[in-house]
Design a protein around this motif. Structure first.
Motif, short mmCIF file in Angstrom:
data_model
loop_
_atom_site.label_atom_id
_atom_site.label_comp_id
_atom_site.label_asym_id
_atom_site.label_seq_id
_atom_site.Cartn_x
_atom_site.Cartn_y
_atom_site.Cartn_z
N VAL A 72 -2.22 2.57 -6.12
CA VAL A 72 -3.56 2.02 -6.32
C VAL A 72 -3.52 0.95 -7.41
CG1 VAL A 72 -5.89 2.55 -7.13
CG2 VAL A 72 -4.74 4.11 -5.57
N GLY A 73 -4.06 -0.24 -7.08
CA GLY A 73 -4.04 -1.35 -8.01
C GLY A 73 -5.10 -1.22 -9.09
N ILE A 74 -4.78 -1.71 -10.29
CA ILE A 74 -5.73 -1.76 -11.41
C ILE A 74 -6.21 -3.20 -11.57
CG2 ILE A 74 -6.07 -1.36 -13.87
CD1 ILE A 74 -5.62 1.21 -12.42
N TYR A 75 -7.54 -3.41 -11.47
CA TYR A 75 -8.09 -4.76 -11.55
C TYR A 75 -8.51 -5.13 -12.97
CZ TYR A 75 -8.54 -4.35 -6.46
OH TYR A 75 -8.30 -4.17 -5.13
N ASP A 76 -9.03 -4.16 -13.72
CA ASP A 76 -9.63 -4.50 -15.01
C ASP A 76 -9.64 -3.25 -15.89
OD1 ASP A 76 -12.90 -5.79 -16.11
OD2 ASP A 76 -10.91 -5.89 -17.01
N VAL A 77 -9.53 -3.45 -17.21
CA VAL A 77 -9.69 -2.37 -18.18
C VAL A 77 -10.43 -2.94 -19.37
CG1 VAL A 77 -7.40 -2.85 -19.14
CG2 VAL A 77 -8.50 -0.68 -19.64
N ASP A 78 -11.48 -2.25 -19.82
CA ASP A 78 -12.32 -2.81 -20.87
C ASP A 78 -13.11 -1.68 -21.53
OD1 ASP A 78 -14.38 -5.84 -21.00
OD2 ASP A 78 -13.42 -4.67 -22.56
N GLU A 79 -13.84 -2.06 -22.57
CA GLU A 79 -14.73 -1.14 -23.27
C GLU A 79 -16.03 -1.87 -23.55
OE1 GLU A 79 -13.13 0.48 -26.84
OE2 GLU A 79 -15.00 1.45 -27.46
N VAL A 80 -17.16 -1.22 -23.25
CA VAL A 80 -18.46 -1.82 -23.51
C VAL A 80 -19.41 -0.75 -24.02
CG1 VAL A 80 -19.20 -1.52 -21.09
CG2 VAL A 80 -20.34 -3.19 -22.53
N GLU A 81 -20.06 -1.03 -25.13
CA GLU A 81 -21.01 -0.10 -25.75
C GLU A 81 -20.39 1.28 -25.93
OE1 GLU A 81 -25.19 -2.09 -24.24
OE2 GLU A 81 -24.49 -0.30 -23.25
N GLY A 82 -19.11 1.30 -26.34
CA GLY A 82 -18.43 2.57 -26.59
C GLY A 82 -17.89 3.25 -25.36
N MET A 83 -18.08 2.64 -24.17
CA MET A 83 -17.62 3.25 -22.92
C MET A 83 -16.31 2.59 -22.48
SD MET A 83 -21.14 3.69 -20.70
CE MET A 83 -21.53 1.95 -20.73
N GLN A 84 -15.23 3.38 -22.41
CA GLN A 84 -13.96 2.87 -21.91
C GLN A 84 -13.89 3.08 -20.41
OE1 GLN A 84 -10.32 3.50 -23.76
NE2 GLN A 84 -11.04 2.96 -25.78
N TYR A 85 -13.46 2.03 -19.68
CA TYR A 85 -13.42 2.16 -18.23
C TYR A 85 -12.25 1.39 -17.64
CZ TYR A 85 -15.50 -2.53 -18.05
OH TYR A 85 -15.75 -3.87 -18.18
N LEU A 86 -11.82 1.87 -16.44
CA LEU A 86 -10.83 1.18 -15.62
C LEU A 86 -11.50 0.78 -14.32
CD1 LEU A 86 -7.78 3.64 -15.77
CD2 LEU A 86 -8.03 1.53 -17.04
N VAL A 87 -11.18 -0.41 -13.82
CA VAL A 87 -11.65 -0.84 -12.51
C VAL A 87 -10.43 -0.85 -11.59
CG1 VAL A 87 -12.81 -2.62 -11.19
CG2 VAL A 87 -13.47 -2.21 -13.56
N MET A 88 -10.49 -0.04 -10.52
CA MET A 88 -9.34 0.16 -9.65
C MET A 88 -9.67 -0.23 -8.21
SD MET A 88 -8.15 3.94 -10.99
CE MET A 88 -9.70 4.67 -10.43
N GLU A 89 -8.62 -0.37 -7.43
CA GLU A 89 -8.75 -0.58 -6.00
C GLU A 89 -9.47 0.62 -5.38
OE1 GLU A 89 -4.95 -0.69 -4.22
OE2 GLU A 89 -5.69 -0.94 -2.17
N TYR A 90 -10.46 0.36 -4.52
CA TYR A 90 -11.20 1.44 -3.87
C TYR A 90 -10.52 1.82 -2.56
CZ TYR A 90 -14.78 3.81 -1.11
OH TYR A 90 -15.45 4.70 -0.32
N VAL A 91 -10.16 3.09 -2.42
CA VAL A 91 -9.55 3.60 -1.20
C VAL A 91 -10.60 4.40 -0.44
CG1 VAL A 91 -7.70 4.99 -0.24
CG2 VAL A 91 -7.31 3.70 -2.34
N ASP A 92 -10.98 3.90 0.73
CA ASP A 92 -12.02 4.55 1.53
C ASP A 92 -11.38 5.66 2.36
OD1 ASP A 92 -14.37 3.48 4.15
OD2 ASP A 92 -14.33 5.22 2.81
N GLY A 93 -11.39 6.87 1.82
CA GLY A 93 -10.76 7.99 2.52
C GLY A 93 -10.92 9.27 1.72
N GLU A 94 -9.85 10.06 1.65
CA GLU A 94 -9.89 11.33 0.94
C GLU A 94 -8.53 11.59 0.30
OE1 GLU A 94 -9.15 13.54 5.24
OE2 GLU A 94 -10.73 14.28 3.93
N ASP A 95 -8.46 12.60 -0.59
CA ASP A 95 -7.16 12.90 -1.18
C ASP A 95 -6.34 13.75 -0.21
OD1 ASP A 95 -8.79 15.20 -3.40
OD2 ASP A 95 -7.69 15.71 -1.60
N LEU A 96 -5.04 13.83 -0.48
CA LEU A 96 -4.12 14.49 0.45
C LEU A 96 -4.42 15.99 0.57
CD1 LEU A 96 -1.65 14.30 2.26
CD2 LEU A 96 -0.20 14.59 0.24
N LYS A 97 -4.93 16.61 -0.49
CA LYS A 97 -5.27 18.03 -0.42
C LYS A 97 -6.33 18.29 0.65
CE LYS A 97 -6.80 21.95 -3.24
NZ LYS A 97 -7.19 22.41 -4.59
N GLN A 98 -7.39 17.45 0.64
CA GLN A 98 -8.45 17.60 1.64
C GLN A 98 -7.94 17.20 3.01
OE1 GLN A 98 -11.43 18.98 0.92
NE2 GLN A 98 -11.85 18.94 3.12
#
Length: 693
Positions: A72-98
């Motif tokens: 999964v690709g990482i597009y962006d990482v930043d912090e705003v108003e004390g909130m740390q976040y990562l922006v990642m590639e969206y995979v339209d599906g489910e995890d392998l367990k499900q």
């Protein structure tokens, strides 16, 4: 985070995708690139945790180093108003367990295809000397076309780093951890290969090989028990495919595949007819290895007890025949009695051992172990307690900044303690972070309010404003809603404090640094606003000009516009665009209870009035009925030069007032502003761009 919220002026939240131990994941729309993304947001209770923040940043750094279609690709990482976040590639599906749960049993050819895609991603990580350390179906995503993506490199590490923490704590998910990780040893590529073997076992059988009531019991099975046979579960599974599981999950890392590519190559041919009659892979016997290292002592080195006995006999005088005959009879009688005594003693001892064994069995059957419940939800903890033949005792609630609301903080007796069955287990459950109700402090003495709130744990900030209605040192305005409950550890309370009416003469600020200007402004109780301009006369960060000019007389609490140097202009700055955004700030008349501009800005809080009659007399000692009530307005602005976390401008208005907000943006930047009046945001724009003006 609610639907429709725009994070950092760019990512509009659509809905929640899931939540983990440290972060929540949301589906969002990238408003600039017009694409769906996944936003991973560090949870509130971990935002002040340095270890959690480091792991969060490490995940972004690890993933961005890797270039593989199955990561999964990482597009962006930043912090705003004390909130740390990562922006990642969206995979339209489910995890392998499900995916396994929904489609089990999965055809063997598809099993091999899934594992080869996973191996491709892990091999890429290993090529960059990165060990994942937490491979499991929950960290493997499958889109609607069956395409595999690996995510969550939060606890991965470089292969040259030592994985042992000082506390020797286990990192990873217990069902998929290798024996060496469980023992606290260094994780290697073979540790990831072991996890891949467990994942393959789960795809083939629909379950994990080892399970138990506690993490400790599962860990012991990984370390000591042989890997269950997948062919015992389904005899149709080819022996060559089972051999891949057995070789990947040997207890000794040296017996596993040397690389993930070797595992993938073995998988690729596991369904070939040429391997149809392959014999079962035999795991090397650990006991045999130990025996081979044991040194056997030569037989002639052993001491001869018979020889010693002969030497002793040779030194004794020989008895005569009569003595021999009488001696032949007496010893037989004595040996017979001795034998009977030993038989009696042996019987008594055997009886005592049997009795002790029975007591231990009965005692063991009457005891149980307090399950591991720390961090689980209250309902789940209650069920675990009942399943362990225990009873739920008293439940007390206690505030916690680290444990989520309604999750268990501790138990009494403690976890993993042996207790009698039906023992009551008391719980301490988190009621969430400690919250304090804040009041309306307008009109009260600022120093007293500050002391009271700081004793509760709040951070308190002050801004100054002139006022003809309130004496010096009285609170004019607060930036929070009265009556609200707030977490002192998470909130900073800002007050606008009256400076009365006092005239001061401005000094020449030219050449000062920003810190020097702020120090001077605090001393004189004025409010500076900062702008940035190119200048070859002043070095970067120094004052170029000011408005009003030096030696001008202004009211204490008034505003001074200060222009700081960006340095000399270069070609890199050619795409920086300057423009103004004009807005009208509506005036709120506290006496009439409405805004003159629009009823949409009505303020029912009445924060310009004192909180109670007891403070009214001291709050307005010199009122003038002819005075128009004042609105103190705070303006926040973010662009190329300004930070959204600090007040850009503060002003006092007595009527609807139009202001021009100066923005400087490059093509890749997004600006925003918000205007706060009486603790409420009345105007906001989070999407100001270079091309829109």
């Amino acid at each position: 985070m609610n639907k429709g919220y725009v994070l950092n002026g760019r990512y509009e939240i659509i809905n929640r995708l899931g939540e983990g131990g440290m972060a929540d994941v949301y589906l969002a729309e990238d408003l600039i690139l017009k694409r769906k993304v996944a936003v991973k947001l560090l949870r509130l209770d971990f935002r002040d945790n340095p270890k959690a923040k480091k792991r969060f940043q490490h995940e972004a750094m690890a993933a961005t180093e890797l270039d593989n279609p199955h990561i999964v690709g990482i597009y962006d990482v930043d912090e705003v108003e004390g909130m740390q976040y990562l922006v990642m590639e969206y995979v339209d599906g489910e995890d392998l367990k499900q995916y396994i749960k929904d489609r089990f049993p999965i055809p063997y050819a598809e099993v091999v295809d899934i594992m080869e895609q996973i191996c491709s991603a892990v091999s890429e990580a290993h090529r960059h000397n990165i060990i994942h350390r937490d491979l499991k179906p929950q960290n493997i995503l499958v889109d609607k076309k069956g395409y595999i993506k690996i995510t969550d490199f939060g606890i991965s590490r470089a292969g040259t780093e030592d994985t042992m923490t000082q506390t020797r704590s286990i990192i990873g998910s217990i069902h998929y951890l290798s024996p060496e990780q469980i023992k606290g040893e260094m994780a290697t590529q073979q540790s990831d290969i072991y996890s891949l073997g467990i994942i393959l076992y789960q795809i083939l059988t629909g379950k994990v090989p080892f399970n138990g009531d506690t993490a400790v019991s599962i860990a012991i099975k990984h370390s000591q028990e042989p890997m269950p046979s997948v062919r015992d579960f389904d005899p149709r599974i080819p022996q060559a495919l089972e051999n891949v599981v057995l070789r990947a999950t040997t207890k000794d890392p040296k017996d596993r595949y040397r690389t993930v590519n070797q595992l993938a190559d073995d998988l690729n041919t596991s369904l070939d007819k040429s391997r149809a009659n392959e014999s079962k892979f035999i795991v090397p016997d650990e006991r045999q290895k130990v025996d081979e290292k044991t040194r056997v002592m030569p037989f002639n080195a052993l001491p001869s007890s018979s020889a010693s006995a002969n030497e002793s006999d040779a030194q004794r005088p020989l008895p005569n025949d009569n003595e021999n005959r009488s001696a032949d009879k007496r010893p037989k009688k004595r040996m017979s009695k001795r034998k009977r005594r030993w038989l009696i003693l042996g019987g008594i001892l055997a009886f005592l051992v049997l009795l002790l064994t029975l007591v231990m069995i009965v005692t063991a059957n009457g005891k149980t172990t307090v399950p591991v419940i720390t961090g689980t939800e209250e309902n789940e903890a209650s069920q675990k307690i009942k399943s362990a033949d225990l009873r739920l005792g008293k439940v007390r609630y206690h505030s916690s900044d680290t444990i989520d609301r309604n999750r268990v903080i501790s138990s009494n007796p403690h976890e993993n303690t042996k207790v009698k069955k039906n023992t009551k287990v008391s719980l301490v459950v988190s009621s969430g972070p400690r919250k304090v109700r804040v009041d309306n402090y307008v009109g009260q003495n600022y120093d007293q309010v500050k002391q009271r709130l700081e004793s509760e744990g709040f951070k308190v900030r002050r801004r100054n404003a002139p006022s003809s209605s309130f004496r010096t040192g009285r609170v004019l305005q607060q930036d929070f809603e009265a009556g609200k409950k707030m977490n002192p550890a998470k909130h900073t309370l800002t007050f606008v404090v009256s400076t009365g009416i006092k005239q001061i003469t401005l000094e020449d600020l030219t050449g000062m640094s920003k810190a020097q200007v702020i120090s001077y402004a605090n001393k004189e109780e004025i409010n500076p606003t900062f702008d940035y301009v190119y200048s070859s006369d002043q070095p970067k960060g120094r004052v170029v000009k000011q408005s009003p000019a030096a030696n001008t007389s202004i009211r204490q609490g008034g505003n001074v516009a200060v222009s700081l140097s960006r340095g000399s202009k270069t070609k890199k700055n050619d795409d920086l665009k300057s423009f103004d955004v004009r807005v009208t700030i509506p005036y709120f008349d506290g006496n009439q209870g409405s805004s003159s501009a629009s009823s949409a800005f009505n303020n029912s809080q009445g924060t310009q009035a004192p909180a109670s009659s007891s403070s009214a007399e001291s709050a307005t000692p010199e009122p003038t009925s002819a005075e128009t009530p004042e609105n103190v307005v705070l303006i926040y602005l973010k662009d190329h030069d300004h930070d959204f976390g600090t007040v850009y401008k503060q002003m006092v208005i007595t009527k609807d007032t139009a202001v021009s907000l100066p923005f400087k943006l490059t093509k890749n930047e997004v600006g925003r502003y918000k205007i706060v009046r009486d603790g409420q945001t009345i105007l906001r724009d989070n999407n100001i761009t270079y091309d829109s003006h």
